[in-house]
Design a protein around this motif. Structure first.
Motif, short mmCIF file in Angstrom:
data_model
loop_
_atom_site.label_atom_id
_atom_site.label_comp_id
_atom_site.label_asym_id
_atom_site.label_seq_id
_atom_site.Cartn_x
_atom_site.Cartn_y
_atom_site.Cartn_z
N GLN A 142 -12.10 -2.71 -0.32
CA GLN A 142 -11.89 -1.49 0.45
C GLN A 142 -10.41 -1.12 0.46
OE1 GLN A 142 -13.57 -2.13 4.33
NE2 GLN A 142 -15.68 -2.12 3.57
N MET A 143 -9.55 -2.12 0.58
CA MET A 143 -8.12 -1.86 0.53
C MET A 143 -7.73 -1.30 -0.83
SD MET A 143 -4.96 -4.48 1.26
CE MET A 143 -5.61 -4.82 2.89
N TYR A 144 -8.35 -1.84 -1.88
CA TYR A 144 -8.08 -1.34 -3.22
C TYR A 144 -8.53 0.12 -3.35
CZ TYR A 144 -7.53 -1.54 -8.30
OH TYR A 144 -7.11 -1.31 -9.58
N ALA A 145 -9.70 0.43 -2.79
CA ALA A 145 -10.18 1.82 -2.83
C ALA A 145 -9.24 2.74 -2.07
CB ALA A 145 -11.59 1.89 -2.23
N ASP A 146 -8.72 2.27 -0.93
CA ASP A 146 -7.76 3.08 -0.19
C ASP A 146 -6.50 3.34 -1.01
OD1 ASP A 146 -9.28 3.40 2.11
OD2 ASP A 146 -8.48 1.58 3.06
N PHE A 147 -6.07 2.34 -1.76
CA PHE A 147 -4.91 2.52 -2.63
C PHE A 147 -5.18 3.61 -3.67
CE2 PHE A 147 -3.45 1.39 -6.94
CZ PHE A 147 -2.10 1.68 -6.81
N LEU A 148 -6.35 3.56 -4.32
CA LEU A 148 -6.67 4.57 -5.33
C LEU A 148 -6.75 5.96 -4.71
CD1 LEU A 148 -9.45 2.76 -7.42
CD2 LEU A 148 -7.06 3.15 -8.08
N LEU A 149 -7.39 6.07 -3.56
CA LEU A 149 -7.50 7.37 -2.90
C LEU A 149 -6.12 7.89 -2.51
CD1 LEU A 149 -10.59 6.58 -0.66
CD2 LEU A 149 -10.56 8.19 -2.57
N PRO A 350 -3.43 -12.80 3.46
CA PRO A 350 -2.70 -11.62 2.99
C PRO A 350 -3.30 -11.05 1.72
CG PRO A 350 -1.50 -13.63 2.48
CD PRO A 350 -2.66 -14.04 3.33
N ILE A 351 -3.23 -9.73 1.60
CA ILE A 351 -3.74 -9.03 0.42
C ILE A 351 -2.71 -8.03 -0.06
CG2 ILE A 351 -5.58 -7.57 -0.51
CD1 ILE A 351 -7.41 -8.57 1.66
N ARG A 365 5.09 -5.64 -9.40
CA ARG A 365 5.46 -4.60 -8.44
C ARG A 365 4.39 -4.53 -7.35
NH1 ARG A 365 6.30 0.53 -12.40
NH2 ARG A 365 4.06 0.12 -12.67
N VAL A 366 4.80 -4.62 -6.10
CA VAL A 366 3.86 -4.48 -4.99
C VAL A 366 3.65 -3.00 -4.73
CG1 VAL A 366 3.41 -4.99 -2.57
CG2 VAL A 366 4.56 -6.69 -4.00
N LEU A 367 2.42 -2.55 -4.89
CA LEU A 367 2.09 -1.13 -4.76
C LEU A 367 1.50 -0.80 -3.39
CD1 LEU A 367 0.35 -0.77 -8.24
CD2 LEU A 367 2.77 -0.39 -7.70
N HIS A 368 0.87 -1.79 -2.78
CA HIS A 368 0.18 -1.57 -1.50
C HIS A 368 -0.05 -2.94 -0.89
CE1 HIS A 368 -2.35 0.70 1.31
NE2 HIS A 368 -3.32 -0.19 1.15
N ALA A 369 0.02 -3.06 0.41
CA ALA A 369 -0.17 -4.36 1.08
C ALA A 369 -0.86 -4.16 2.41
CB ALA A 369 1.18 -5.06 1.28
#
Length: 370
Positions: A142-149, A350-351, A365-369
């Motif tokens: 879900q966090m990954y989907a939020d990143f894409l959105l 942590p994710i 590179r950290v894109l979202h956390a």
């Protein structure tokens, strides 16, 4: 293949070792590189526990079994390890394999601390015998989907193969993206060549394609095909399952493997313990340790703490999951019961969403956390 542990620790002290079973994919079709990192973390933690005096003067000893990504081998290994008298079982990377191991451990009353597998439904029913360090798949994906959105992606394609794990991940993405105005299209890799996938991506006007497929193939071939298609120069390739985490990804793909966002389970910054363990793992692996190596180390750190309090009594070990409070390499570890999750779960591992820097493939590179 069974991989025995070195029995030197027990001989050095003259006292019988406390044995911990370890399930690790060490041969194909298992993800061998991940298995090697997981085992390195487990072994380093065991070495450090023994160097500090062991458990009440008794050394820890790993009894390692290779699962080769085979659920039946994992279940058979649980039977064998239970018969050998291990106090608990640790490890496993592949979710479907860990699920088979967890079911057998539950049936036999053998404590199992799962290191890396993320599948939400690790067991069919709630069990007191199983705990897990890796975050559940639904939270991470879900966090990954939020990143894409957040990056503006509204038409997302999934290149898929049949698997309980891939199907669960696809469901998480679909259920999270659709209510937020996005569209998810699944492309069955049993029916499509990489070139045909490229054609479908153009037809679907997808702005992102996610690799829900085996590694190295067909994942590597698909990345090469997409990167080589000028029609898809602006598309984002994603890998929520974490394939680009390991050095072999860069070796296979070179710069084609850069800028592929994936999930990993590390904090923004490691603390003193994490830094020390990172350096030791780097030395033993001869490469930068992945998050999987840290998961292995933390698994033994938790089990050692429980064993110090409860010795080798399996029922008392399983009953102690609720009381665990251990400083791990990636933060304080505590287990709780999460809604819909049948095992004791470290709820706030942590994710991050990261990728490999095109300018320097060895740098992330950290894109979202979160």
């Amino acid at each position: 293949m069974n991989t025995p542990s070195r029995p030197t620790d027990a001989r050095q002290t003259g006292r019988s070792a406390i044995q911990i079973g370890a399930l690790v994919p060490l041969t194909p079709p298992g993800w061998v590189h991940a298995g090697r990192h997981l085992l390195a973390g487990l072994q380093l933690a065991v070495h450090e526990v023994n160097a500090a005096g062991g458990i009440a003067g008794r050394p820890l000893e790993l009894v390692v079994r290779d699962t080769a990504a085979d659920p039946q081998k994992a279940a058979a290994a649980i039977d064998e390890l239970a018969g050998l008298g291990v106090a608990a079982v640790a490890g496993e990377y592949h979710s479907v394999v860990a699920r088979a191991a967890a079911a057998r451990a539950d049936a036999l009353g053998l404590p199992f601390l799962c290191s890396s597998a993320v599948l939400d439904a690790l067991t069919e029913q709630p069990t007191p015998w199983v705990a897990r360090l890796a975050p559940v798949q639904s939270r991470g994906w879900q966090m990954y989907a939020d990143f894409l959105l957040g990056q503006g992606h509204r038409r997302i394609a999934l290149a898929t193969q049949p698997s309980v794990y891939w199907a669960a991940g696809a469901g998480v993405l679909r259920d999270h993206v659709a209510p937020r105005g996005g569209t998810v299209v699944e492309l069955d890799m049993r029916e499509l060549t990489p070139a045909a996938v490229c054609d479908r991506l153009v037809d679907e006007r997808a702005t992102a394609v996610l690799l829900l497929v085996g590694y190295p193939e067909p994942a590597v071939a698909l990345v090469k095909a997409v990167r080589g298609d000028p029609r898809l120069a602006e598309i984002t390739i994603g890998a929520p399952a974490g394939q680009p985490e390991f050095a072999e990804w860069a070796a296979w793909l070179g710069r084609d493997g850069a800028a592929v966002p994936f999930l990993r389970y590390l904090p923004q910054h490691l603390g003193p313990l994490g830094d020390r363990v990172s350096a030791a793992l780097h030395a033993s692996l001869a490469e930068a340790p992945s998050f999987v190596a840290f998961e292995g180390y933390d698994t033994v750190a938790v089990l050692a703490e429980v064993l110090r309090a409860h010795d080798t009594d399996r029922e008392r070990i399983a009953a102690a999951w609720a009381d665990v409070a251990v400083e791990g390499t990636r933060g304080p570890i505590r287990f709780s019961r999460m809604p819909g999750i049948g095992v004791w779960q470290w709820a706030w591992a942590p994710i991050q969403v990261v990728d490999r820097d095109p300018a320097e493939l060895g740098r992330f590179r950290v894109l979202h956390a979160g």
